[in-house]
Design a protein around this motif. Sequence first.
Motif, PDB file in Angstrom:
ATOM      1  N   ASN A  39       4.989   5.451 -13.582  1.00  0.00           N
ATOM      2  CA  ASN A  39       4.195   4.454 -12.866  1.00  0.00           C
ATOM      3  C   ASN A  39       5.049   3.659 -11.877  1.00  0.00           C
ATOM      4  OD1 ASN A  39       2.145   5.331 -14.479  1.00  0.00           O
ATOM      5  ND2 ASN A  39       2.021   3.493 -15.743  1.00  0.00           N
ATOM      6  N   LYS A  40       6.283   3.362 -12.275  1.00  0.00           N
ATOM      7  CA  LYS A  40       7.174   2.603 -11.401  1.00  0.00           C
ATOM      8  C   LYS A  40       7.464   3.376 -10.122  1.00  0.00           C
ATOM      9  CE  LYS A  40      11.646   0.239 -11.318  1.00  0.00           C
ATOM     10  NZ  LYS A  40      12.862  -0.093 -12.114  1.00  0.00           N
ATOM     11  N   VAL A  41       7.712   4.674 -10.264  1.00  0.00           N
ATOM     12  CA  VAL A  41       7.989   5.508  -9.096  1.00  0.00           C
ATOM     13  C   VAL A  41       6.781   5.544  -8.160  1.00  0.00           C
ATOM     14  CG1 VAL A  41       8.478   7.855  -8.305  1.00  0.00           C
ATOM     15  CG2 VAL A  41       9.678   6.930 -10.291  1.00  0.00           C
ATOM     16  N   VAL A  42       5.604   5.711  -8.747  1.00  0.00           N
ATOM     17  CA  VAL A  42       4.382   5.785  -7.932  1.00  0.00           C
ATOM     18  C   VAL A  42       4.130   4.469  -7.203  1.00  0.00           C
ATOM     19  CG1 VAL A  42       1.883   6.092  -7.994  1.00  0.00           C
ATOM     20  CG2 VAL A  42       3.342   7.542  -9.404  1.00  0.00           C
ATOM     21  N   LEU A  43       4.262   3.364  -7.923  1.00  0.00           N
ATOM     22  CA  LEU A  43       3.940   2.063  -7.328  1.00  0.00           C
ATOM     23  C   LEU A  43       4.992   1.618  -6.320  1.00  0.00           C
ATOM     24  CD1 LEU A  43       2.595   0.217 -10.501  1.00  0.00           C
ATOM     25  CD2 LEU A  43       1.285   1.221  -8.625  1.00  0.00           C
ATOM     26  N   GLN A  44       6.259   1.991  -6.536  1.00  0.00           N
ATOM     27  CA  GLN A  44       7.287   1.663  -5.539  1.00  0.00           C
ATOM     28  C   GLN A  44       7.110   2.498  -4.276  1.00  0.00           C
ATOM     29  OE1 GLN A  44      11.009   2.164  -7.650  1.00  0.00           O
ATOM     30  NE2 GLN A  44      11.087  -0.022  -8.180  1.00  0.00           N
ATOM     31  N   ASN A  45       6.619   3.722  -4.437  1.00  0.00           N
ATOM     32  CA  ASN A  45       6.175   4.554  -3.309  1.00  0.00           C
ATOM     33  C   ASN A  45       7.234   4.739  -2.231  1.00  0.00           C
ATOM     34  OD1 ASN A  45       4.405   6.134  -1.831  1.00  0.00           O
ATOM     35  ND2 ASN A  45       3.370   4.401  -0.880  1.00  0.00           N
ATOM     36  N   HIS A  46       8.410   5.113  -2.635  1.00  0.00           N
ATOM     37  CA  HIS A  46       9.454   5.375  -1.644  1.00  0.00           C
ATOM     38  C   HIS A  46       9.075   6.612  -0.822  1.00  0.00           C
ATOM     39  CE1 HIS A  46      11.984   2.303  -3.290  1.00  0.00           C
ATOM     40  NE2 HIS A  46      12.057   2.895  -4.477  1.00  0.00           N
ATOM     41  N   GLY A  47       9.190   6.512   0.469  1.00  0.00           N
ATOM     42  CA  GLY A  47       8.853   7.617   1.350  1.00  0.00           C
ATOM     43  C   GLY A  47       7.372   7.705   1.668  1.00  0.00           C
ATOM     44  N   ASN A  48       6.608   6.724   1.210  1.00  0.00           N
ATOM     45  CA  ASN A  48       5.160   6.681   1.494  1.00  0.00           C
ATOM     46  C   ASN A  48       4.445   7.968   1.101  1.00  0.00           C
ATOM     47  OD1 ASN A  48       5.322   4.054   2.636  1.00  0.00           O
ATOM     48  ND2 ASN A  48       6.092   4.952   4.540  1.00  0.00           N
ATOM     49  N   ILE A  49       4.788   8.487  -0.065  1.00  0.00           N
ATOM     50  CA  ILE A  49       4.148   9.706  -0.558  1.00  0.00           C
ATOM     51  C   ILE A  49       2.749   9.414  -1.083  1.00  0.00           C
ATOM     52  CG2 ILE A  49       4.301  11.547  -2.292  1.00  0.00           C
ATOM     53  CD1 ILE A  49       7.337  11.231  -2.177  1.00  0.00           C
ATOM     54  N   PHE A  50       2.578   8.212  -1.685  1.00  0.00           N
ATOM     55  CA  PHE A  50       1.295   7.861  -2.298  1.00  0.00           C
ATOM     56  C   PHE A  50       0.545   6.840  -1.453  1.00  0.00           C
ATOM     57  CE2 PHE A  50       4.162   9.150  -5.697  1.00  0.00           C
ATOM     58  CZ  PHE A  50       3.385  10.082  -6.370  1.00  0.00           C
ATOM     59  N   ILE A  51      -0.742   7.025  -1.316  1.00  0.00           N
ATOM     60  CA  ILE A  51      -1.597   6.095  -0.582  1.00  0.00           C
ATOM     61  C   ILE A  51      -2.769   5.688  -1.488  1.00  0.00           C
ATOM     62  CG2 ILE A  51      -1.014   7.082   1.667  1.00  0.00           C
ATOM     63  CD1 ILE A  51      -3.719   8.529   1.609  1.00  0.00           C
ATOM     64  N   PRO A  52      -3.359   4.507  -1.261  1.00  0.00           N
ATOM     65  CA  PRO A  52      -4.504   4.098  -2.082  1.00  0.00           C
ATOM     66  C   PRO A  52      -5.659   5.088  -1.955  1.00  0.00           C
ATOM     67  CG  PRO A  52      -3.621   2.230  -0.854  1.00  0.00           C
ATOM     68  CD  PRO A  52      -2.935   3.452  -0.322  1.00  0.00           C
ATOM     69  N   ALA A  53      -6.288   5.396  -3.069  1.00  0.00           N
ATOM     70  CA  ALA A  53      -7.451   6.277  -3.093  1.00  0.00           C
ATOM     71  C   ALA A  53      -8.283   5.895  -4.299  1.00  0.00           C
ATOM     72  CB  ALA A  53      -7.026   7.738  -3.171  1.00  0.00           C
ATOM     73  N   SER A  66     -16.468  -1.800   2.946  1.00  0.00           N
ATOM     74  CA  SER A  66     -15.745  -2.273   1.771  1.00  0.00           C
ATOM     75  C   SER A  66     -14.360  -2.802   2.114  1.00  0.00           C
ATOM     76  CB  SER A  66     -15.620  -1.127   0.764  1.00  0.00           C
ATOM     77  OG  SER A  66     -14.701  -1.439  -0.251  1.00  0.00           O
ATOM     78  N   ILE A  67     -13.874  -3.684   1.241  1.00  0.00           N
ATOM     79  CA  ILE A  67     -12.488  -4.148   1.322  1.00  0.00           C
ATOM     80  C   ILE A  67     -11.536  -2.960   1.232  1.00  0.00           C
ATOM     81  CG2 ILE A  67     -10.712  -5.470   0.090  1.00  0.00           C
ATOM     82  CD1 ILE A  67     -12.885  -7.424  -0.741  1.00  0.00           C
ATOM     83  N   LEU A  68     -11.932  -1.954   0.469  1.00  0.00           N
ATOM     84  CA  LEU A  68     -11.084  -0.775   0.292  1.00  0.00           C
ATOM     85  C   LEU A  68     -10.882  -0.025   1.596  1.00  0.00           C
ATOM     86  CD1 LEU A  68     -12.634   0.640  -3.017  1.00  0.00           C
ATOM     87  CD2 LEU A  68     -10.823  -1.059  -2.747  1.00  0.00           C
ATOM     88  N   GLN A  69     -11.838  -0.147   2.523  1.00  0.00           N
ATOM     89  CA  GLN A  69     -11.757   0.554   3.799  1.00  0.00           C
ATOM     90  C   GLN A  69     -11.099  -0.298   4.891  1.00  0.00           C
ATOM     91  OE1 GLN A  69     -12.684   3.685   3.808  1.00  0.00           O
ATOM     92  NE2 GLN A  69     -13.608   3.637   1.777  1.00  0.00           N
ATOM     93  N   THR A  70     -10.760  -1.546   4.534  1.00  0.00           N
ATOM     94  CA  THR A  70     -10.191  -2.477   5.513  1.00  0.00           C
ATOM     95  C   THR A  70      -8.676  -2.392   5.491  1.00  0.00           C
ATOM     96  OG1 THR A  70     -12.046  -3.973   5.114  1.00  0.00           O
ATOM     97  CG2 THR A  70     -10.149  -4.875   6.270  1.00  0.00           C
ATOM     98  N   ILE A 234     -21.204  -9.650   4.595  1.00  0.00           N
ATOM     99  CA  ILE A 234     -22.024  -9.538   3.386  1.00  0.00           C
ATOM    100  C   ILE A 234     -21.335  -8.652   2.354  1.00  0.00           C
ATOM    101  CG2 ILE A 234     -24.210  -8.669   2.478  1.00  0.00           C
ATOM    102  CD1 ILE A 234     -25.410  -9.412   5.265  1.00  0.00           C
ATOM    103  N   SER A 235     -20.808  -7.517   2.781  1.00  0.00           N
ATOM    104  CA  SER A 235     -20.129  -6.603   1.868  1.00  0.00           C
ATOM    105  C   SER A 235     -18.919  -7.252   1.225  1.00  0.00           C
ATOM    106  CB  SER A 235     -19.704  -5.334   2.622  1.00  0.00           C
ATOM    107  OG  SER A 235     -19.000  -4.456   1.772  1.00  0.00           O
ATOM    108  N   HIS A 236     -18.128  -7.973   2.018  1.00  0.00           N
ATOM    109  CA  HIS A 236     -16.929  -8.614   1.484  1.00  0.00           C
ATOM    110  C   HIS A 236     -17.284  -9.739   0.523  1.00  0.00           C
ATOM    111  CE1 HIS A 236     -14.540  -6.187   4.080  1.00  0.00           C
ATOM    112  NE2 HIS A 236     -13.444  -6.888   3.867  1.00  0.00           N
ATOM    113  N   ILE A 237     -18.330 -10.489   0.820  1.00  0.00           N
ATOM    114  CA  ILE A 237     -18.740 -11.576  -0.066  1.00  0.00           C
ATOM    115  C   ILE A 237     -19.109 -11.019  -1.442  1.00  0.00           C
ATOM    116  CG2 ILE A 237     -20.573 -13.254  -0.518  1.00  0.00           C
ATOM    117  CD1 ILE A 237     -18.509 -14.268   1.432  1.00  0.00           C
ATOM    118  N   ILE A 238     -19.839  -9.919  -1.462  1.00  0.00           N
ATOM    119  CA  ILE A 238     -20.249  -9.317  -2.743  1.00  0.00           C
ATOM    120  C   ILE A 238     -19.027  -8.837  -3.529  1.00  0.00           C
ATOM    121  CG2 ILE A 238     -21.481  -7.375  -3.788  1.00  0.00           C
ATOM    122  CD1 ILE A 238     -23.539  -7.623  -1.529  1.00  0.00           C
TER     123      ILE A 238
END
Length: 346
Positions: A39-53, A66-70, A234-238
Amino acid sequence: MKTTEQGLDQNLCVCRYGKVFKTHILGTPIIVSTDPGVNKVVLQNHGNIFIPAYPKSIREIFGEYSILQTNGTLQKKVHALIGGFLRSPQFKARITRDIEHHVKLAMASWKDLPVLLIQEETQKFTFKVLVKALISLDPGDDFDFLKREFDEFIKGLICLPIKLPGTRLYKSLKAKERILKLVKTIVEQRKLGMEKSGDRDHQNSIPNDAVDVLLRDGYGEQSDKQSLSLDFIISHIIELMIPGEETVPMSMTLAVKFLSDCPVALEQLTEENMKLKRQKTDSGDDYCWTDYMSLQFTQNVINETLRVANIINAVWRKALKDVEIEGNFDPKRMVCPGIFQFCTYG
């Protein structure tokens, strides 16, 4: 208790499949990790290998605004607007009064309860406080409707992505439609009021809530292209209501659990807070934000709870290429070619 049930489910999976395993839940291949090193390796994300999904059910429910798309400039802009409002002295003074009021009402209602379910009871007043801060909605018919529909909406955040009548996702999407209708009416009425009052009046006045803050961004020197759309607001407020329903009550529940396991800390916390109460009783002054921030041991308890507690069910990441971490992954056996989902648990 929800947190206990989630913990049991997680422990069962770990005992059966190990700390890192591949599964196909929620309609997509996922690698689940409960291993701290991975988990530490993934969250530190050296080299930008992992992106939010995020799972398809979350993307479906939150939608295109959505906030997720912002991200990028827009994300920084919204963060600055909301963050500035939450840090303002006026907001801190008002929310301190609101919290005190609702906590007193809640505690008075607990006296006759044979069993007190902490997470369920704290949800009742944290949601009221947050909704008041976001859209200035007081308890009443509209609030009861919002709370009921929001409970239905949030159940589908993580579920099978099957959108057929009767399924969990379908019910949650219908609940969101009803929430959108209510919040849209409130936002449109607020916008109409701003247009009638004129730019100067609303720019010089103190914002009442998050809706005011986001709507004002479209006035003054801002151009129409730069302003936030109503659908976006409206979407962000919800989505900003979720902490009042999930993360904050869970944190408070875990704090009670941790304090129950440590009588010495509970005694010190009680004494510090009772000392403040005696001071306020003697002086006759009201509580203010700085009073709570001055409680050093209480702040330490809060910080330690947030450090130790796992208040979210998972951190979702997607790998941009095949990857092996600490020998846990054999690409031929566990990793889908190219892109795969990765879910880390605390």
